[in-house]
Enzyme design. Structure first.
Site, PDB file in Angstrom:
ATOM      1  N   MET A 117      -4.831  -6.435  12.453  1.00  0.00           N
ATOM      2  CA  MET A 117      -4.731  -5.304  12.080  1.00  0.00           C
ATOM      3  C   MET A 117      -5.090  -4.159  10.641  1.00  0.00           C
ATOM      4  SD  MET A 117      -4.363  -1.837  14.792  1.00  0.00           S
ATOM      5  CE  MET A 117      -4.366  -1.116  12.816  1.00  0.00           C
ATOM      6  N   CYS A 172       6.541 -38.862 -14.689  1.00  0.00           N
ATOM      7  CA  CYS A 172       5.373 -39.101 -15.427  1.00  0.00           C
ATOM      8  C   CYS A 172       4.034 -39.169 -13.623  1.00  0.00           C
ATOM      9  CB  CYS A 172       5.442 -40.678 -16.348  1.00  0.00           C
ATOM     10  SG  CYS A 172       5.868 -42.137 -15.374  1.00  0.00           S
ATOM     11  N   GLU A 204      11.111 -44.806  -9.283  1.00  0.00           N
ATOM     12  CA  GLU A 204      10.328 -44.537  -8.436  1.00  0.00           C
ATOM     13  C   GLU A 204      10.485 -45.373  -6.330  1.00  0.00           C
ATOM     14  OE1 GLU A 204       6.744 -45.860 -10.303  1.00  0.00           O
ATOM     15  OE2 GLU A 204       7.284 -47.778 -10.563  1.00  0.00           O
ATOM     16  N   ARG A 232      -4.074  -0.024  -6.250  1.00  0.00           N
ATOM     17  CA  ARG A 232      -3.297  -1.776  -6.370  1.00  0.00           C
ATOM     18  C   ARG A 232      -3.309  -2.905  -7.527  1.00  0.00           C
ATOM     19  NH1 ARG A 232      -6.481  -4.561  -1.355  1.00  0.00           N
ATOM     20  NH2 ARG A 232      -8.739  -3.563  -2.558  1.00  0.00           N
ATOM     21  N   ARG A 288      -3.121   2.736   9.410  1.00  0.00           N
ATOM     22  CA  ARG A 288      -3.196   1.469   8.646  1.00  0.00           C
ATOM     23  C   ARG A 288      -2.627   0.617   7.644  1.00  0.00           C
ATOM     24  NH1 ARG A 288      -6.680   5.271   4.847  1.00  0.00           N
ATOM     25  NH2 ARG A 288      -8.544   4.828   4.503  1.00  0.00           N
ATOM     26  N   HIS A 311      -6.881 -44.774  -6.679  1.00  0.00           N
ATOM     27  CA  HIS A 311      -6.889 -45.341  -8.110  1.00  0.00           C
ATOM     28  C   HIS A 311      -8.357 -43.933  -8.614  1.00  0.00           C
ATOM     29  CE1 HIS A 311      -9.948 -48.044 -10.738  1.00  0.00           C
ATOM     30  NE2 HIS A 311      -9.173 -48.085 -11.453  1.00  0.00           N
ATOM     31  N   ARG A 345       4.776 -48.665 -20.252  1.00  0.00           N
ATOM     32  CA  ARG A 345       5.323 -49.808 -19.089  1.00  0.00           C
ATOM     33  C   ARG A 345       4.808 -50.343 -19.056  1.00  0.00           C
ATOM     34  NH1 ARG A 345       3.524 -47.228 -13.639  1.00  0.00           N
ATOM     35  NH2 ARG A 345       1.480 -48.213 -13.643  1.00  0.00           N
ATOM     36  N   TYR A 376      11.153 -33.821 -20.357  1.00  0.00           N
ATOM     37  CA  TYR A 376       9.317 -33.731 -20.761  1.00  0.00           C
ATOM     38  C   TYR A 376       8.568 -34.518 -18.950  1.00  0.00           C
ATOM     39  CZ  TYR A 376       9.555 -39.205 -20.743  1.00  0.00           C
ATOM     40  OH  TYR A 376       9.056 -39.932 -20.642  1.00  0.00           O
ATOM     41  N   SER A 392      12.284 -42.006 -16.356  1.00  0.00           N
ATOM     42  CA  SER A 392      10.986 -41.568 -16.305  1.00  0.00           C
ATOM     43  C   SER A 392      10.697 -41.182 -15.017  1.00  0.00           C
ATOM     44  CB  SER A 392       9.681 -42.250 -16.941  1.00  0.00           C
ATOM     45  OG  SER A 392       8.347 -41.455 -16.200  1.00  0.00           O
ATOM     46  N   GLY A 430       8.843 -42.070 -11.327  1.00  0.00           N
ATOM     47  CA  GLY A 430       7.772 -41.534 -10.645  1.00  0.00           C
ATOM     48  C   GLY A 430       6.858 -41.229  -9.724  1.00  0.00           C
ATOM     49  N   THR A 431       7.193 -40.111  -9.450  1.00  0.00           N
ATOM     50  CA  THR A 431       6.655 -39.348  -7.999  1.00  0.00           C
ATOM     51  C   THR A 431       5.940 -39.512  -7.384  1.00  0.00           C
ATOM     52  OG1 THR A 431       5.872 -37.379  -9.623  1.00  0.00           O
ATOM     53  CG2 THR A 431       8.189 -37.353  -9.092  1.00  0.00           C
ATOM     54  N   ASN A 432       4.660 -40.725  -7.540  1.00  0.00           N
ATOM     55  CA  ASN A 432       3.697 -40.717  -6.725  1.00  0.00           C
ATOM     56  C   ASN A 432       4.227 -42.197  -6.113  1.00  0.00           C
ATOM     57  OD1 ASN A 432       2.289 -39.568  -8.611  1.00  0.00           O
ATOM     58  ND2 ASN A 432       1.382 -41.379  -9.640  1.00  0.00           N
ATOM     59  N   ASP A 433       5.266 -43.090  -6.470  1.00  0.00           N
ATOM     60  CA  ASP A 433       5.450 -44.037  -5.569  1.00  0.00           C
ATOM     61  C   ASP A 433       6.493 -43.172  -4.973  1.00  0.00           C
ATOM     62  OD1 ASP A 433       4.549 -47.032  -5.488  1.00  0.00           O
ATOM     63  OD2 ASP A 433       4.232 -47.307  -7.539  1.00  0.00           O
ATOM     64  N   GLY A 450      -5.943 -11.009   8.373  1.00  0.00           N
ATOM     65  CA  GLY A 450      -5.619 -11.516  10.181  1.00  0.00           C
ATOM     66  C   GLY A 450      -4.839 -10.438  10.872  1.00  0.00           C
ATOM     67  N   LYS A 501       0.493  -0.788  -0.099  1.00  0.00           N
ATOM     68  CA  LYS A 501       0.407  -0.332   0.312  1.00  0.00           C
ATOM     69  C   LYS A 501       0.573   1.296  -0.242  1.00  0.00           C
ATOM     70  CE  LYS A 501      -3.886  -0.842   2.332  1.00  0.00           C
ATOM     71  NZ  LYS A 501      -3.912  -0.761   3.250  1.00  0.00           N
ATOM     72  N   ARG A 540       0.066 -46.920 -19.087  1.00  0.00           N
ATOM     73  CA  ARG A 540      -0.467 -48.249 -18.247  1.00  0.00           C
ATOM     74  C   ARG A 540      -0.675 -49.021 -18.760  1.00  0.00           C
ATOM     75  NH1 ARG A 540      -1.408 -43.300 -14.687  1.00  0.00           N
ATOM     76  NH2 ARG A 540      -0.194 -43.134 -12.751  1.00  0.00           N
TER      77      ARG A 540
HETATM   78  C1  PEP Z   1       3.875 -43.297  -9.844  1.00  0.00           C
HETATM   79  O1  PEP Z   1       4.419 -44.317  -9.239  1.00  0.00           O
HETATM   80  O2  PEP Z   1       4.422 -41.651 -10.168  1.00  0.00           O
HETATM   81  C2  PEP Z   1       4.037 -43.646 -11.272  1.00  0.00           C
HETATM   82  C3  PEP Z   1       3.464 -42.928 -12.378  1.00  0.00           C
HETATM   83  O3  PEP Z   1       2.923 -44.973 -11.405  1.00  0.00           O
HETATM   84  P1  PEP Z   1       1.305 -45.585 -10.507  1.00  0.00           P
HETATM   85  O4  PEP Z   1       1.011 -44.662 -10.241  1.00  0.00           O
HETATM   86  O5  PEP Z   1       1.063 -46.056 -12.053  1.00  0.00           O
HETATM   87  O6  PEP Z   1       2.331 -46.368 -10.119  1.00  0.00           O
HETATM   88 MG    MG Z   2       4.422 -46.320  -9.544  1.00  0.00          MG
END
Ligand code: PEP
Ligand code: MG
Length: 896
Positions: free
Chosen positions: A102, A850, A763, A335, A91, A451, A631, A870, A782, A784-787, A100, A22, A576
């Site tokens: 004053m 992925c 992964e 602003r 102010r 899932h 895969r 990628y 590649s 596998g950032t989920n696992d 949050g 401000k 998959r």
């Molecule tokens: C992962 O683990 O990031 C992945 C792409 O494989 P899935 O989700 O099928 O385990």
């Molecule tokens: Mg996986």
């Protein structure tokens, strides 16, 4: 220039760190020569000094007195003077606006004597008394920490006693009575009297602003928004101007363009005879800004000029607060204005076309999150709704439909043309037909990588997961909502996949024109959003021009592949294969599992081969000329078998009735044998490939035969084979040699040449740490950032989000789920380690990601930074990933 204080004439808009947002904007407007009431800013440095020392820094009070002296000289009035008082506002103004803290105390300088002076100079008792009661009220609630409801109650009592509805209708006597009531309240609630010394009022207000940096709400907000704790806030002290001095005065807010649509025009609200807070509080109805032109043309014209000056200067949509005091216009604040996602795109495009900004800047001004919001259907924001519960927003969009409690019901009702929401405790691959048929998916368990979430995102289906308050009772065919309500199957509900909200009944939905356009519709006129489509196209094209990262899609059907291609994917980063073993083919997998001896196993595989080949042929055709990373099968085998308890019950019943079924006995025996306590860490991925080698070999053969068929048909197939769950190079080397020998023999049989790269998922944490060795046996990585997230945190991806993430998020353990946005410090560090190791071993190693993070804006910036080639994400997130990859390039450039 003082050490702790800057006059508005001394700063500029680039000094947000020192002057807060401000203060920096007030200084900028002052230097532009706009009519800003004079004032000064106490810097964030002073606040930081106060927060560390616990007292005001040396010299601040002296500077404050001098700064007030300068204001007094400029205005020709004294602070709190009994005859003609100077009054100021105080102010807060941090670098980032922060709920949050004053915010404001107005009319500082009024006391029992100066109120009389103000009454005389303004020729209005009523006005002066009203200003004084506002000061007492704001001082009480913000400086003394009193409950503002107590003041509101007194005000209401005064109004009803006087028999009036609006504050402005209270006469002087009523206001005097109210002031006495406020004085009493202040003493009762805070044990102190309202201070009569104007200097004391000012210092107390400044101290209160500084201290409010550390309120619980402000801290929580900073943790969530990742705003550093040590920035501190500035304090702006400014001469008061009044919009409540009769009908030639008023206050308003305006925008230089429409913040809802981004279109040109005059947008704003004005309220006669009112102060700024009255405009926003909604106590009286405002009038559209254009009507000010009829009431006070000179002020209106001047305002329109100020709007143009500010927009040209800031090169962006500005949000302005102003006051007209007896026919004189004052600008109190500006602003860069907040805007809806669609306005963001239209503004970026229009301003680039007008030459106000370049294409890079247009791209910086929109975000992937905003694109996601304009790509999904949304609930009409003005509609009525009744919230049942809130789960985890897992796949954005808005869906309305009748509750179906199983896949078959969902499919049957959808076939009759009904709109359906599939509501399950959690989904399994068996629910696929129902998910395809439904408009939306709702589960009471599981999180963003469950899932249901992954599959729904892949299909662009709206999905809410982990709505724990819902208890599905399949026997009764109804759902209990915690707290009592019962939803019968067939009842209509509405779900919002962005916010996770679940509503009773049908909420009206607006479809996305952007998606209709990406899907090929060419009949979108200007009124229905053609300009939005054009604006999104403009920004996406530019993102494609500048980005370094490639964008692929996670797709495992030809339809998804084709859609991904329409949305701009340059191939498939993850196909998959597990869904290909469901439905009628499940029985073939059962035979494979039950096979006694090599011959029976081979027979089962031989029946699966042509089916798999057909799958791959279609996908390779849809992605002709582009890479398709296939895969090999990943989940544990028991996922393809019936549920152990169901089967045990069935077998027992059959036995009881004397209808013993040998096959079911064998099946139950296999189910028991394959049961795992911790299937995610059990026999799956490459481990399965080593233990049941025929499966990987059959899949490889199907891939290469499909590619050979495509070659024969004149196509340009580019399959790549990917091995999941590798932890050591030994696993990969073993499986790779099997795969390579199948590839070689099929190519020889078919008499064709084709390079089929073989790579691995990274992964498992061990794979990341030993990536240098693994790279020796891999043509590509590649992530596998989920696992990788599941195993790094030790979080079961199907369980933790619904179980305790809300507590973690509320208590600030992390600001966002690590399954949604990559945990850069932990999981990200493994990705970096793996990239370094992999590229040291193989400098030209191709690498992508992925996991679900491949479509997340923040994570994409990280993947760009660590040099991935990628990202791969669900087809609907491909445009978001293109956009954010472009923005990542720009961010990277400007940080170098
Ligand atoms: C992962 O683990 O990031 C992945 C792409 O494989 P899935 O989700 O099928 O385990
Ligand atoms: Mg996986």
């Amino acid at each position: 220039m003082g050490e702790w204080i800057r006059d508005f004439t001394e700063g500029n808009m680039l000094q947000k760190d020192l002057l807060g947002g401000k203060g920096a904007n007030l200084a900028e407007m002052t230097s532009l020569g706009l009519p800003v009431p004079p004032g000064f800013t106490i810097t964030t440095e002073a606040c930081r000094a106060f927060l560390t020392e616990g007292e005001l820094p040396d010299g601040l009070l002296e500077e404050l007195t001098e700064a007030i002296g300068r204001l007094e000289a400029a205005m020709g009035r004294g602070l709190g003077d009994r005859d003609d008082p100077l009054l100021v506002s105080v102010r807060s103004g941090a670098k980032f606006s922060m709920p949050g803290m004053m915010e404001t105390v107005l009319n500082i300088g009024l006391n029992d004597r100066s109120v009389e002076g103000l009454a005389r100079t303004s020729s209005s008792d009523r006005f002066a008394l009203d200003c004084y009661r506002r000061l007492m009220q704001m001082y009480g609630s913000t400086v003394l920490g009193m409950d503002s409801d107590a003041f509101a109650a007194e005000l209401d009592a005064a109004k009803s006693q006087a028999g009036v509805a609006a504050d402005v209708d209270l006469d002087s006597d009523s206001l005097r009575g109210l002031l006495s009531a406020y004085e009493r309240l202040t003493l009762e609630h805070s044990g102190t009297v309202f201070p009569q010394d104007p200097q004391a009022q000012l210092v107390a207000a400044v101290l209160a602003v500084f201290s409010s940096w550390n309120t619980e709400r402000a801290r929580l907000y900073r943790r969530r928004e990742r705003i550093p704790e040590d920035l501190g806030t500035a304090v702006n002290v400014q001469v008061m101007v009044y919009g409540n001095r009769g009908t030639s005065s008023g206050s308003g807010v305006c925008f230089t363009r429409d913040p809802a649509t981004g279109r040109r025009g005059v947008y704003g609200d004005y309220l006669e005879n009112a102060q700024g807070e009255d405009v926003v509080s909604g106590i009286r109805n405002t009038i559209p800004l254009t009507e000010l032109g009829a009431i006070d043309k000179p002020s209106y014209d001047e305002l329109i000029e100020v709007m143009a000056t500010l927009e040209n200067h800031y090169r962006d949509l500005c949000d302005i607060e102003f006051t007209v005091e007896e026919g004189r216009l004052w600008i109190l604040q500006t602003r860069v204005g907040k805007r809806t996602p669609e306005a963001a795109f239209r503004l970026a495009h229009a301003m680039a076309k007008e030459g106000m900004i370049d294409a890079d800047e247009a791209l910086r001004r929109v975000t992937g999150a905003q694109l996601a919001l304009v790509m999904f259907p949304r609930f009409d924001p003005d509609s009525q709704r009744s919230l049942l519960t809130t789960g985890i927003g897992a796949s954005p969009g808005a869906a309305v439909g009748r509750i179906a409690l199983d896949s078959a019901t969902a499919a049957a009702w959808a076939a009759e043309g009904e709109s359906v929401i599939l509501l399950r405790k959690e989904t399994t691959p068996d629910d696929l037909p129902g998910m395809v048929a439904a408009h939306g998916v709702l589960t009471s368990r599981g999180g963003k990588t469950s899932h249901a979430a992954v599959v729904a995102r892949g299909m662009g289906r709206t999905c809410v997961c982990g709505a724990e308050a819902l208890e599905v009772d399949l026997a009764e065919r109804h759902v209990l909502v915690r707290g009592g309500e019962v939803l019968a199957e067939g009842q209509v509900i509405s779900i919002d996949g962005s916010t996770g909200e679940v509503f009773a009944g049908s909420v009206p939905v607006t479809d996305s024109v952007v998606v209709r356009h990406l899907e090929g519709a060419d009949d979108i006129g200007a009124e229905s959003g053609g300009d939005l489509v054009e604006a999104v196209g403009f920004v996406l094209d530019h993102a494609d021009d500048v980005r370094r990262l490639g964008v692929r899609a996670n797709a495992d059907t030809a339809d998804d592949a084709a859609r991904a291609r329409r949305f701009g994917a340059a191939g498939i980063g993850l196909c998959r294969t597990e869904h290909m073993f469901l439905g009628e083919r499940r029985e073939l997998v059962e035979r494979l599992i039950l096979a006694e001896g090599a011959a029976e196993q081979e027979a089962a595989l031989a029946r699966l081969l042509p089916l798999q080949r057909a799958d791959f042929t279609e996908i390779l055709e849809a992605m002709d000329g582009l890479p398709v990373t296939i895969r090999l099968i990943d989940p544990p085998l028991h996922e393809f078998l019936p549920d152990q308890t169901d089967l045990a019950v069935q077998v027992a019943l059959e036995d009881d009735r004397g209808q013993e079924d040998l096959r079911n006995h064998q099946l139950l025996e296999a189910v028991r044998r394959l049961h795992e306590q911790n299937p995610m860490l059990g026999l799956r991925g490459v481990r399965l490939g080593i233990v049941v080698p025929g499966l990987f070999a059959m899949q490889t053969r199907a891939v290469v035969e499909a590619a050979a068929d495509r070659l024969a048909a004149g196509g340009d197939p580019r399959p790549e084979i990917m091995i999941p769950l590798v932890a050591t190079v030994n696993e990969l080397a073993l499986v790779r040699s099997g795969v390579e020998s199948v590839v070689a023999s099929v190519l020889e049989e078919r008499g064709v040449h084709l390079a089929v790269p073989v790579g691995t998922m990274i992964e498992v944490p061990r794979a990341a740490v030993t990536a240098g060795q693994i790279a020796e046996a891999a043509d590509f990585f590649s992530f596998g950032t989920n696992d990788l997230t599941q195993m790094t945190w030790g979080f079961s991806r199907d369980d933790v989000e619904a179980a305790f993430f809300s507590a973690y998020l509320e208590q600030g353990v992390f600001p966002v789920s690590p399954f949604e946005s990559l945990d850069v410090e932990g999981v990200g560090s493994l990705v970096e380690t793996a990239m370094r190791g992999g590229r040291e071993a193989k400098p030209d190693l191709h690498a992508g990601v992925c996991g679900e993070h491949g479509g997340d804006p923040d994570s994409i910036h990280f993947f760009d930074q660590v040099g991935l080639d990628y990202v791969s994400c669900s087809p609907f997130r491909v445009p978001v990933a293109r956009l954010e990859s472009g923005r990542a390039t720009l961010a990277h450039r400007s940080s170098q």
